[in-house]
Design an enzyme around this catalytic site. Structure first.
Site, PDB file in Angstrom:
ATOM      1  N   ALA A  13      15.320  -6.663  -2.944  1.00 12.41           N
ATOM      2  CA  ALA A  13      14.987  -7.466  -4.133  1.00 12.41           C
ATOM      3  C   ALA A  13      14.063  -6.740  -5.105  1.00 12.41           C
ATOM      4  CB  ALA A  13      14.342  -8.781  -3.698  1.00 12.41           C
ATOM      5  N   ARG A  18       9.099   2.024 -11.031  1.00 15.81           N
ATOM      6  CA  ARG A  18       8.875   3.455 -11.277  1.00 15.81           C
ATOM      7  C   ARG A  18      10.179   4.212 -11.556  1.00 15.81           C
ATOM      8  NH1 ARG A  18       5.492   5.449  -6.494  1.00 15.81           N
ATOM      9  NH2 ARG A  18       5.390   7.396  -7.645  1.00 15.81           N
ATOM     10  N   LYS A  25      16.767  -1.232  -8.399  1.00 19.95           N
ATOM     11  CA  LYS A  25      16.596   0.073  -7.749  1.00 19.95           C
ATOM     12  C   LYS A  25      17.680   0.380  -6.723  1.00 19.95           C
ATOM     13  CE  LYS A  25      13.089   0.774  -4.893  1.00 19.95           C
ATOM     14  NZ  LYS A  25      11.782   1.239  -4.380  1.00 19.95           N
ATOM     15  N   ASN A 230      11.460   5.756  -4.516  1.00 18.77           N
ATOM     16  CA  ASN A 230      10.727   4.960  -5.501  1.00 18.77           C
ATOM     17  C   ASN A 230      10.815   5.557  -6.900  1.00 18.77           C
ATOM     18  OD1 ASN A 230       9.946   3.209  -3.491  1.00 18.77           O
ATOM     19  ND2 ASN A 230       7.958   4.163  -3.179  1.00 18.77           N
TER      20      ASN A 230
END
Ligand code: UD1
Ligand code: MG
Length: 451
Positions: A13, A18, A25, A230
């Site tokens: 989720a 970043r 993502k 990330n």
């Protein structure tokens, strides 16, 4: 394989701010497959019985992907993204059903293998209440650190909450955690958000389990497998690791890569033994190459099937729906799309063959174009077996050429050509003897008169 029942919860989720992207993502891709797709595939191969995927409220494309890759998986929505423990609790209805093991995986950690998933489950089977998959790295920045005392995992400290000394620890949390079903819900519900990010950290389950006297262990996996994503740079690093894995797998299966570092795979590329791949080749999704075929340098293949003994390239482009039979040739600067080639068919130079069928042993000359599109609709070109299409021919679809047809070079073919016929579709050649000399003399005289 273990007989214990298992609920796997995949966290997907998070927004991944970043990444600076409008795309969730976990929908960014490695080897042409979204990150979370890799995790679902690994779970599938690990034989996981129940899967819940935690999505955000605004991720319809993620729900579609889950339906395609793991039809039996359930999606649950985490409305507010308040951290990884909070995300796991979005699957509370599934947690309330009885299961021996609960496995938590992160959708942004795509390279985990079924073997490693099995290793975490074995930890539970051997009596641990909580198992964390850790890894050693030279660059631990951003990861939760595993704090081990006297061989026992006592806590996981997140980067932002870690002391100077704790930040030096190089043993990190991959995010994959196994918890026995009977303790999972109560551990998760005990987690608070008193930390630097004011988030509910899944990692706090370790300290709480220790306080309760439960058995907590860390098992170690390889850094390649456990790296999380990330940032875009981590996405690129993970892609590189994935490509290396695919290259080695292909070579292990008996395929020769002349310069492995220059060959790029899709997650589903299938190369048989004794396929040879030359330098700088890109495989997009959905490619299958049969034994004995050679893919020559600088070729790009996508959604294509290459039959045994065929040679593709150099500089060939196979687009979706290209199906080449055995012993075919597709040479330099040839593009093939949605077209089938019978055994031994050849198109060796500078051609576009789209929405077509080419019969066995037919030869398509240099510069042949199938005109498949009239600006509104696509049309098919059918060429029979043992036919010969001369160079620089234009086949205006829809059009059919029978078996054994001969098309003379430079033809524009707009009408069907029946079996064994010879077709011309160009102006007849005219030769005027001596006329070139006359022309030269006249032009020279005009020039002399001017200057
Ligand atoms: C997390 C771990 C860290 C570990 C690292 C491994 C925590 C608190 N930290 O940090 O110890 O070393 O992963 O890569 O668990 N997600 C949700 N909902 C949320 C927050 C996250 O679904 O509210 C999902 C994300 O989509 C992602 C995963 O959980 O797939 C991990 O979240 P992320 O924000 O990437 O955590 P990290 O900071 O990487
Ligand atoms: Mg992460």
């Amino acid at each position: 394989m273990t007989t214990r029942s298992c609920l796997s919860i995949v966290l997907a989720a998070g927004l991944g701010t970043r990444m600076k992207s409008d795309l969730p993502k976990v929908m960014h891709e490695i080897g042409g497959l979204p990150l979370v797709g890799h995790v679902l595939k690994a779970l599938g191969r690990a034989g996981s019985d129940r899967i819940s995927v935690v999505t955000g409220p605004d991720m319809p494309e993620l729900a579609t992907l889950v339906r395609d890759l793991a039809p039996h998986a359930r999606c649950c929505v985490q409305t507010d993204r308040l951290g990884t423990a909070h995300a796991v609790l979005a699957a509370k209805p599934a947690l309330e059903l009885e299961s021996d093991d609960v496995l938590v995986l992160f959708g942004d950690t795509p390279l985990v293998t079924p073997e490693t998933i099995a290793k975490v489950r074995q930890g539970l089977e051997r009596g641990a209440d909580l198992v964390v998959l850790g890894f050693q790295t030279r660059n631990p920045f951003g990861y939760g650190r595993l704090l081990v005392e006297n061989g026992r995992l006592v806590a996981i400290r997140e980067e932002k909450d870690a002391s100077e000394a704790e930040r030096k620890v190089t043993y990190c949390n991959s995010g994959i955690m196994g918890i026995t079903g009977k303790h999972a819900l109560s551990l998760l519900e005990a987690i608070g958000n008193d930390n630097a990010k004011k988030e509910y950290y899944l990692t706090d389950a370790v300290e709480i389990a220790n306080e309760r006297g439960l058995t907590v262990v860390a098992v170690t996996g390889s850094e390649t497998e456990t790296q999380g994503i990330n940032t875009r740079a981590q996405l690129a690093a993970c892609e590189a690791a994935f490509q290396n894995r695919m290259r080695h797998a292909a070579m292990d299966e008996g395929c020769s890569l002349l310069a492995p570092q220059t060959v790029f795979f899709s997650h589903d590329t299938k190369l048989d033994a004794d396929v040879i791949v030359e330098q700088n080749v890109v495989f997009g999704p959905g490619v299958k190459v049969s034994s004995g075929a050679r893919i020559r340098a600088f070729s790009h293949l996508e959604g294509a099937t290459v039959g045994t003994g065929s040679v593709v390239g150099p500089y060939a482009r196979l687009r979706p729906g290209a199906v080449l039979g055995s012993d075919t040739r597709v040479g330099n600067f040839v593009e093939v799309k949605n077209a089938t080639f019978g055994p031994g068919a050849k198109v060796n130079h500078l051609s576009y063959i789209g929405d077509a069928s080419v019969g066995s042993k037919s030869n398509i000359g240099a510069g042949t174009i199938t005109c498949n599109y009239d600006g509104y609709l696509k049309h098919r070109t059918e060429i029979g077996a043992n036919s010969f299409v001369g160079s620089n021919s234009t086949l205006v679809a829809p059009v059919k050429l029978g078996n054994g047809v001969f098309v003379s070079a430079g033809s524009v073919i707009t009408d069907n050509v029946s079996k064994d016929s010879l077709a011309f579709g160009r102006a007849r050649q005219v030769v005027k003897e001596g006329k070139a000399k006359v022309l030269r003399e006249r032009l020279q005289a005009e020039k002399d008169a001017k200057y």
